[in-house]
Design an enzyme around this catalytic site. Structure first.
Site, PDB file in Angstrom:
ATOM      1  N   ARG A  56       0.811  -1.218   0.000  1.00  0.00           N
ATOM      2  CA  ARG A  56       0.000   0.000   0.000  1.00  0.00           C
ATOM      3  C   ARG A  56       0.852   1.280   0.000  1.00  0.00           C
ATOM      4  O   ARG A  56       0.495   2.272   0.625  1.00  0.00           O
ATOM      5  CB  ARG A  56      -0.927   0.048   1.222  1.00  0.00           C
ATOM      6  CG  ARG A  56      -1.996  -0.976   1.218  1.00  0.00           C
ATOM      7  CD  ARG A  56      -3.068  -0.660   0.168  1.00  0.00           C
ATOM      8  NE  ARG A  56      -4.078  -1.693   0.213  1.00  0.00           N
ATOM      9  CZ  ARG A  56      -3.964  -2.846  -0.452  1.00  0.00           C
ATOM     10  NH1 ARG A  56      -2.940  -3.067  -1.234  1.00  0.00           N
ATOM     11  NH2 ARG A  56      -4.906  -3.754  -0.357  1.00  0.00           N
ATOM     12  N   CYS A  95     -10.204   0.414   3.094  1.00  0.00           N
ATOM     13  CA  CYS A  95      -9.710  -0.084   4.384  1.00  0.00           C
ATOM     14  C   CYS A  95      -9.121   1.056   5.200  1.00  0.00           C
ATOM     15  O   CYS A  95      -8.361   1.876   4.681  1.00  0.00           O
ATOM     16  CB  CYS A  95      -8.643  -1.153   4.166  1.00  0.00           C
ATOM     17  SG  CYS A  95      -9.362  -2.711   3.653  1.00  0.00           S
ATOM     18  N   GLU A 104      -4.159   3.126   6.942  1.00  0.00           N
ATOM     19  CA  GLU A 104      -3.932   3.060   5.489  1.00  0.00           C
ATOM     20  C   GLU A 104      -4.528   4.299   4.818  1.00  0.00           C
ATOM     21  O   GLU A 104      -3.911   4.913   3.959  1.00  0.00           O
ATOM     22  CB  GLU A 104      -4.594   1.800   4.908  1.00  0.00           C
ATOM     23  CG  GLU A 104      -4.549   1.773   3.384  1.00  0.00           C
ATOM     24  CD  GLU A 104      -5.084   0.477   2.785  1.00  0.00           C
ATOM     25  OE1 GLU A 104      -4.919  -0.596   3.410  1.00  0.00           O
ATOM     26  OE2 GLU A 104      -5.677   0.549   1.693  1.00  0.00           O
TER      27      GLU A 104
HETATM   28  C1  LIG Z   1     -15.218   0.310  -1.507  1.00  0.00           C
HETATM   29  C2  LIG Z   1     -13.720   0.445  -1.612  1.00  0.00           C
HETATM   30  C3  LIG Z   1     -12.947  -0.672  -1.838  1.00  0.00           C
HETATM   31  C4  LIG Z   1     -11.548  -0.550  -1.916  1.00  0.00           C
HETATM   32  N1  LIG Z   1     -10.807  -1.673  -2.130  1.00  0.00           N
HETATM   33  C5  LIG Z   1      -9.464  -1.554  -2.238  1.00  0.00           C
HETATM   34  C6  LIG Z   1      -8.657  -2.705  -2.495  1.00  0.00           C
HETATM   35  O1  LIG Z   1      -9.148  -3.817  -2.624  1.00  0.00           O
HETATM   36  N2  LIG Z   1      -7.317  -2.529  -2.603  1.00  0.00           N
HETATM   37  C7  LIG Z   1      -6.724  -1.288  -2.489  1.00  0.00           C
HETATM   38  O2  LIG Z   1      -5.502  -1.182  -2.612  1.00  0.00           O
HETATM   39  N3  LIG Z   1      -7.472  -0.187  -2.243  1.00  0.00           N
HETATM   40  C8  LIG Z   1      -8.808  -0.291  -2.122  1.00  0.00           C
HETATM   41  N4  LIG Z   1      -9.554   0.822  -1.877  1.00  0.00           N
HETATM   42  C9  LIG Z   1      -8.886   2.127  -1.698  1.00  0.00           C
HETATM   43  C10 LIG Z   1      -8.745   2.948  -2.986  1.00  0.00           C
HETATM   44  O3  LIG Z   1      -9.647   2.509  -3.953  1.00  0.00           O
HETATM   45  C11 LIG Z   1      -7.323   2.839  -3.546  1.00  0.00           C
HETATM   46  O4  LIG Z   1      -6.358   3.242  -2.576  1.00  0.00           O
HETATM   47  C12 LIG Z   1      -7.134   3.719  -4.796  1.00  0.00           C
HETATM   48  O5  LIG Z   1      -5.889   3.437  -5.351  1.00  0.00           O
HETATM   49  C13 LIG Z   1      -7.213   5.198  -4.468  1.00  0.00           C
HETATM   50  O6  LIG Z   1      -7.099   5.894  -5.681  1.00  0.00           O
HETATM   51  P1  LIG Z   1      -7.672   7.375  -5.799  1.00  0.00           P
HETATM   52  O7  LIG Z   1      -7.414   7.856  -7.165  1.00  0.00           O
HETATM   53  O8  LIG Z   1      -9.079   7.401  -5.336  1.00  0.00           O
HETATM   54  O9  LIG Z   1      -6.750   8.134  -4.765  1.00  0.00           O
HETATM   55  P2  LIG Z   1      -7.177   9.325  -3.801  1.00  0.00           P
HETATM   56  O10 LIG Z   1      -8.032   8.771  -2.703  1.00  0.00           O
HETATM   57  O11 LIG Z   1      -7.705  10.462  -4.576  1.00  0.00           O
HETATM   58  O12 LIG Z   1      -5.756   9.696  -3.178  1.00  0.00           O
HETATM   59  C14 LIG Z   1      -5.081   8.788  -2.355  1.00  0.00           C
HETATM   60  C15 LIG Z   1      -3.634   9.279  -2.223  1.00  0.00           C
HETATM   61  O13 LIG Z   1      -3.011   9.202  -3.497  1.00  0.00           O
HETATM   62  C16 LIG Z   1      -2.540  10.497  -3.884  1.00  0.00           C
HETATM   63  N5  LIG Z   1      -2.720  10.652  -5.338  1.00  0.00           N
HETATM   64  C17 LIG Z   1      -3.866  10.633  -6.056  1.00  0.00           C
HETATM   65  N6  LIG Z   1      -3.596  10.812  -7.363  1.00  0.00           N
HETATM   66  C18 LIG Z   1      -2.249  10.960  -7.463  1.00  0.00           C
HETATM   67  C19 LIG Z   1      -1.351  11.193  -8.542  1.00  0.00           C
HETATM   68  N7  LIG Z   1      -1.755  11.304  -9.812  1.00  0.00           N
HETATM   69  N8  LIG Z   1      -0.030  11.297  -8.248  1.00  0.00           N
HETATM   70  C20 LIG Z   1       0.432  11.172  -6.985  1.00  0.00           C
HETATM   71  N9  LIG Z   1      -0.370  10.976  -5.923  1.00  0.00           N
HETATM   72  C21 LIG Z   1      -1.700  10.860  -6.169  1.00  0.00           C
HETATM   73  C22 LIG Z   1      -3.376  11.503  -3.103  1.00  0.00           C
HETATM   74  O14 LIG Z   1      -2.693  12.749  -2.957  1.00  0.00           O
HETATM   75  C23 LIG Z   1      -3.541  10.756  -1.785  1.00  0.00           C
HETATM   76  O15 LIG Z   1      -2.390  10.896  -0.990  1.00  0.00           O
HETATM   77  C24 LIG Z   1     -10.960   0.724  -1.777  1.00  0.00           C
HETATM   78  C25 LIG Z   1     -11.756   1.861  -1.581  1.00  0.00           C
HETATM   79  C26 LIG Z   1     -13.123   1.726  -1.498  1.00  0.00           C
HETATM   80  C27 LIG Z   1     -13.950   2.958  -1.278  1.00  0.00           C
END
Ligand SMILES: Cc1cc2nc3c(=O)[nH]c(=O)nc-3n(C[C@H](O)[C@H](O)[C@H](O)COP(=O)(O)OP(=O)(O)OC[C@H]3O[C@@H](n4cnc5c(N)ncnc54)[C@H](O)[C@@H]3O)c2cc1C
Length: 301
Positions: A173, A221, A291
Site C-alpha cells: 500500500r 480499508c 492506510e
Molecule cells: C469500496 C472500496 C474498496 C476498496 N478496495 C481496495 C482494495 O481492494 N485494494 C486497495 O488497494 N485499495 C482499495 N480501496 C482504496 C482505494 O480505492 C485505492 O487506494 C485507490 O488506489 C485510491 O485511488 P484514488 O485515485 O481514489 O486516490 P485518492 O483517494 O484520490 O488519493 C489517495 C492518495 O493518493 C494520492 N494521489 C492521487 N492521485 C495521485 C497522482 N496522480 N499522483 C500522486 N499521488 C496521487 C493523493 O494525494 C492521496 O495521498 C478501496 C476503496 C473503497 C472505497
C-alpha cells in the site's frame, strides 16, 4: 482560508469548492481552488502556477482512500479526473501507457476488451490509476505494481521524468515515488482469452462484494494489515463491527471499513478510528497503522 492575490490557475478550476462529493466516503470541507487540468501539460502548468503563487498543492484522484477535514483546507487541490487516455507504449501490443486520471474500473474493462490479461486483480477497486500507483492498490490476487514497468512523474522540483520500476519502487500500500505526481503509469500485460478474463473478473468481483461493503459510502480499508495478519480479522475479534459515532459506523460486512450512514463528519470518523485502534490494542497489543490518507490541519491519530 488563504487569500489568493494572483490571477487564477491556467486551466479549468473552481473557486471555494467543496470536496465532500469528490471523496467516496462523502466527507470533507472546502478548498480555495479546485483545479481540473485536461491534460498533462495543463497539470504541469497548474503545479507551476501554485508554486509561483506560494500555495501548497495536493493531487486528488478518485478520493477513494481519502478523508478530508470538515472545515476545509488551505491547499490548491489538483484533480486528475479529466486526464484520461490509454495508449500503446511503443510497438509492443502488450505494453500500455495509462494516464493518471483513468478510473481503475475503466482500465480493467478496457484491457479486457483488448484481450489483455493482468489487470483483473484490480477489479472492484475504485479510484484512479494515479492514486492506485501512489498507493500501490491491489489485493489478495495481485497488486498494480505486478504489472507496472515505469512511471512518468512530475517531481517535487517540477522535473518531468520516467522512473523504471525496481524492487524498491513499491511496497505494501505504498510507493517510493517521493511525493512526486504520477502523470502516467506504464504497464505490461499478456494476451489472453476475453471470455477467460471476463470469468476471472466475475469471480474476483463476486468474492470482493461478498466480503466488502462496495455499495456503501466508504474510504476503503482504514488500517493496513499487520505483519502476517489481517486488520479486518483483528478488528472483528475485538468486537468493533457496528460501532457507531454520529453517522460514521464500522461496517457490519467488514470490520476494517467505516461507512457513512448519512452526514458523517471527519470528527466522527476520527473518534471511531481511535476506538477501533484501541480495541485491537487492548486485546492483542497490536497497534494498527492507518492506510487511509487524511488531509487535515489538525492531528488525526
Ligand atoms: C469500496 C472500496 C474498496 C476498496 N478496495 C481496495 C482494495 O481492494 N485494494 C486497495 O488497494 N485499495 C482499495 N480501496 C482504496 C482505494 O480505492 C485505492 O487506494 C485507490 O488506489 C485510491 O485511488 P484514488 O485515485 O481514489 O486516490 P485518492 O483517494 O484520490 O488519493 C489517495 C492518495 O493518493 C494520492 N494521489 C492521487 N492521485 C495521485 C497522482 N496522480 N499522483 C500522486 N499521488 C496521487 C493523493 O494525494 C492521496 O495521498 C478501496 C476503496 C473503497 C472505497
Amino acid at each position: 482560508m488563504i487569500s489568493v492575490t494572483t490571477s487564477g490557475p491556467p486551466c479549468p478550476s473552481r473557486r471555494d469548492s467543496p470536496l465532500s462529493a469528490l471523496t467516496t466516503i462523502g466527507v470533507g470541507g472546502r478548498v480555495p481552488w479546485l483545479v481540473e487540468p485536461r491534460n498533462v501539460d495543463e497539470l504541469k502548468a497548474a503545479v507551476a502556477w501554485a508554486r509561483d503563487a506560494g500555495l501548497e498543492h495536493r493531487m486528488l484522484g478518485g478520493g477513494a482512500n481519502l478523508l478530508v477535514a470538515d472545515d476545509g483546507l488551505d491547499f490548491v487541490v489538483i484533480r486528475s479526473d479529466a486526464i484520461r487516455f490509454v495508449q500503446r507504449d511503443g510497438d509492443d501490443h502488450s505494453r500500455l501507457r495509462v494516464s493518471c486520471g483513468v478510473p481503475i474500473p475503466t482500465f480493467v474493462q478496457q484491457t479486457r476488451e483488448m484481450g489483455m490479461t493482468g489487470a483483473e486483480p484490480l477489479v472492484g477497486i475504485p479510484g484512479t490509476i494515479g492514486g492506485a500507483t501512489a498507493m500501490n492498490a491491489g489485493g489478495r490476487h495481485g497488486w498494480l505494481s505486478d504489472i507496472v514497468t515505469r512511471v512518468r512523474v512530475l517531481t517535487r522540483d517540477q522535473q518531468d521524468v520516467e522512473i523504471e520500476k525496481t524492487e524498491s519502487t513499491f511496497g505494501y500500500r505504498s510507493s517510493n515515488l517521493d511525493d512526486a505526481i504520477v502523470l502516467e503509469t506504464m504497464v505490461v500485460l499478456e494476451p489472453g482469452d476475453k471470455r477467460a478474463i471476463q470469468e476471472k473478473i466475475k469471480t474476483y468481483l463476486k468474492e470482493k462484494s461478498a466480503a466488502q461493503p462496495l455499495t456503501e459510502k466508504s474510504a476503503g480499508c482504514v488500517f493496513k494489515n499487520p505483519e502476517g495478519g489481517s486488520a479486518g480479522k483483528e478488528l472483528e475479534a475485538a468486537g468493533v463491527k457496528g460501532l457507531r459515532i454520529g453517522d460514521a459506523a464500522v461496517s457490519e460486512k467488514h470490520a476494517n471499513f467505516i461507512v457513512n450512514r448519512g452526514a458523517a463528519t471527519l470528527r466522527d470518523v476520527r473518534e471511531l478510528v481511535a476506538r477501533m485502534r484501541r480495541a485491537v490494542h487492548d486485546r492483542t497489543g497490536i497497534l494498527l497503522e492507518r492506510e487511509v490518507k487524511v488531509w487535515s490541519k489538525d492531528p488525526f491519530d
